[in-house]
Write an enzyme that holds these catalytic residues in place. Sequence first.
Site: not given
Ligand code: BGC
Length: 762
Positions: A230
């Site tokens: 993530d």
């Molecule tokens: C989120 C993810 C997301 C990623 C990219 C993170 O803060 O938890 O679900 O895909 O950001 O935006």
Amino acid sequence: MKAVEEILKTLTLEEKASLCSGGSVWFTKEIKGKDIPEVMMTDGPHGLRKQLGTSDILGINASVEATCFPSAAAVCNSWDEELIYEIGQALGKECQAEEVSVLLGPGANIKRSPLCGRNFEYFSEDPFLSSNMAKSHINGVQSQGVGTSLKHFAVNNQETRRLTVDAVVEERALREIYLASFETAIKEAKPWTIMTAYNQVNGEHCSENHHLLKEILRDEWGYEGVVISDWGAANNQIEGMKETFDIRMPYGGEKFNEQIVQAVKNGELDEKILDDTVRRILKLVKKGIESHKEGSTYDQKAHHALALRAAAESAVLLKNDEEVLPLSEKEKIAVIGGFAKNIRFQGGGSSHINPTCLKNLLTAYEELKPDVQLTFARGFRLKKDIIDEDFVTEALECVKDADKVVLCLGLPYGWESEGYDREKMSLPDNQIDMIHRLAKSGKPVIALLFTGAPVEMPWIDEVDAIFAMYTAGQAVSEAIIKIIYGEINPCGKLAETYPVQMEDTPCSLNYPQKEKAVYEEGIFVGYRYYEKKKRDVLFTFGHGLSYTSWKYSNLKLDKESMEDTEDLTVMVDITNTGERCGKEIVQLYVSDNESEVSKPIKELKGFKKVSCLPGETKTVTFKLNKRSFAYYNTKINDWYVEDGIYEILIGASSADIRLSKQVAVKSTTPIKKVFTEKSVMCEIVEHPAAAKLLEQVMGGLAASDMTPEEAKAALNDEENNVDIGIDLQATSMDMPIGKMVEMSGGMFTDELLQEILKIVNS
Ligand code: BGC
């Protein structure tokens, strides 16, 4: 792009290391001279959030227009695998048109608590339902040559301190609930990538978690795709790589790549491990590049129509007293609530979509029902939870001449988002006040709920009908008109339980936690908990009403007994006994009420959505297999089916079981017990020869001035009732057999212990 092995051979150590991080916020690393292009990976999940200008991960900066479909929490209520597959296809097409290679989603985390800020992005409290819906979503997107990133692996069930919190979960709950929600999707749909969660699981961050990544994901489940972090979830990347972690996202500076180079140079990281990582990354890039369809476009109108159908089929009619719904066009309607103007169609954070088209409820009324006499009032403030008497007066005036009231309730924007959890499970006070005031008007009230998760409803008796709309995407307003006027018959059912109050929920005593979140409720999540604890709930898992009625009949199993390696075919007839076409979600639960381990009363193991004309009957077929009867046995570290009689329950909801039949299942996995001096007496006495020997000695122990025979006779002598002080039999049964040597004053010898262990282990 050249063959992966060919490219790999030409790469320097530094170049290989650089591929293990993103090239920028949304792209993989490009190495021009080596024929390695970049591919874009972006959010997700229920629409495309492709930023053109400044990038951020919280959904703040503008992104291209894209169809905003219902989020996972909404669409899961459709229980419709084909529908979510179609949505996946549409998402894949939009990604192709926007040159996106990997769509970041879907999210398959379990709804452990209704308060999790991100529940609107997750499917269910039930892993079987969640994993199957995720699988169809992935299959749909990937059918278009676009990858997915199943997230957030794993046990990311609270947003509070999400980057640091340690989820402490015992193995059985991990396997049966939290990982099961990913497992089918991973094994059967093979997402191109998997995104590790921010949090720790049992003391190790997900991006470097040996048990999660190496042991389970790769070795047990055979996952061959790319594991990405993530955004910001990688910590000790070198340790992560040893556990088969691949890409650190986003690009965070050269220092991380240099660390990899150094680790290889000083022998901390085997270069072969780096090569394997690079191989997986190059395969992903190659797949992305080669499946890109240059010049793709998509049909915005068709996608909006799909979003409309999805929103309508996902809406759940929770109650409909006196059949106040569907409405007739002749009725005068008062629409109350600011949400009718500022329609709430999605949640906050990284999944925030810039919709291609959005109508509010009033505009949808004008377009679709121009003849309906309509009045509108805001009812309550949306931004501040204060009761504004001007708003109230305006609303009461507005309903005066109406036949019925359509009341738009919900959680204001900002109440549900990634990054934090909800503080309470209720609606804002000013909305509850509005409900009380409208109830006094005596007009029938139809409540539309715009929330991404359950809310408490102490006001439930003051409204006549309730639709749970969830965060239903850009076509929600048109969908509402179609369902409240009966053009589409409601057919959604809840993918989660609505508890009466927050205090009733399985983890209410310790949710959320700042450091260690101990999952004390184990496998008892959602309906598994409420049923076991016999807790009343507001609406049960699987509940949802229709404007038609259904009969269930002719339940048949293709066998009465089976071994756990065989499949069981279950068939049942469903008849539409009402006057409207409709769709019914038929649910199959398996129950095992006699077990050595603690089990839920029942568990969902099958579901099908059927469509029938009035009077029509359809036969629904389910296939059950070993997993349908198994629990995760931590003694053998595997799924295990106990011998026994299992109940196959067919229901219209978890609480509305219409038919049941039994099947006897026999295990084909012998469990060889090894007895040691730590084994407890009650397990030893299950062996007849050992029991006999013990019986003699126990008799002797009971009264040491008697011979063993005399003692045994005395113990069984009902008539003379010899008092030996305590129930020796009962007190010793939970004792490790080795302790008998120490505690029997020499009567229970070491030799005897060895003899007994020999007997039971033979
Ligand atoms: C989120 C993810 C997301 C990623 C990219 C993170 O803060 O938890 O679900 O895909 O950001 O935006």
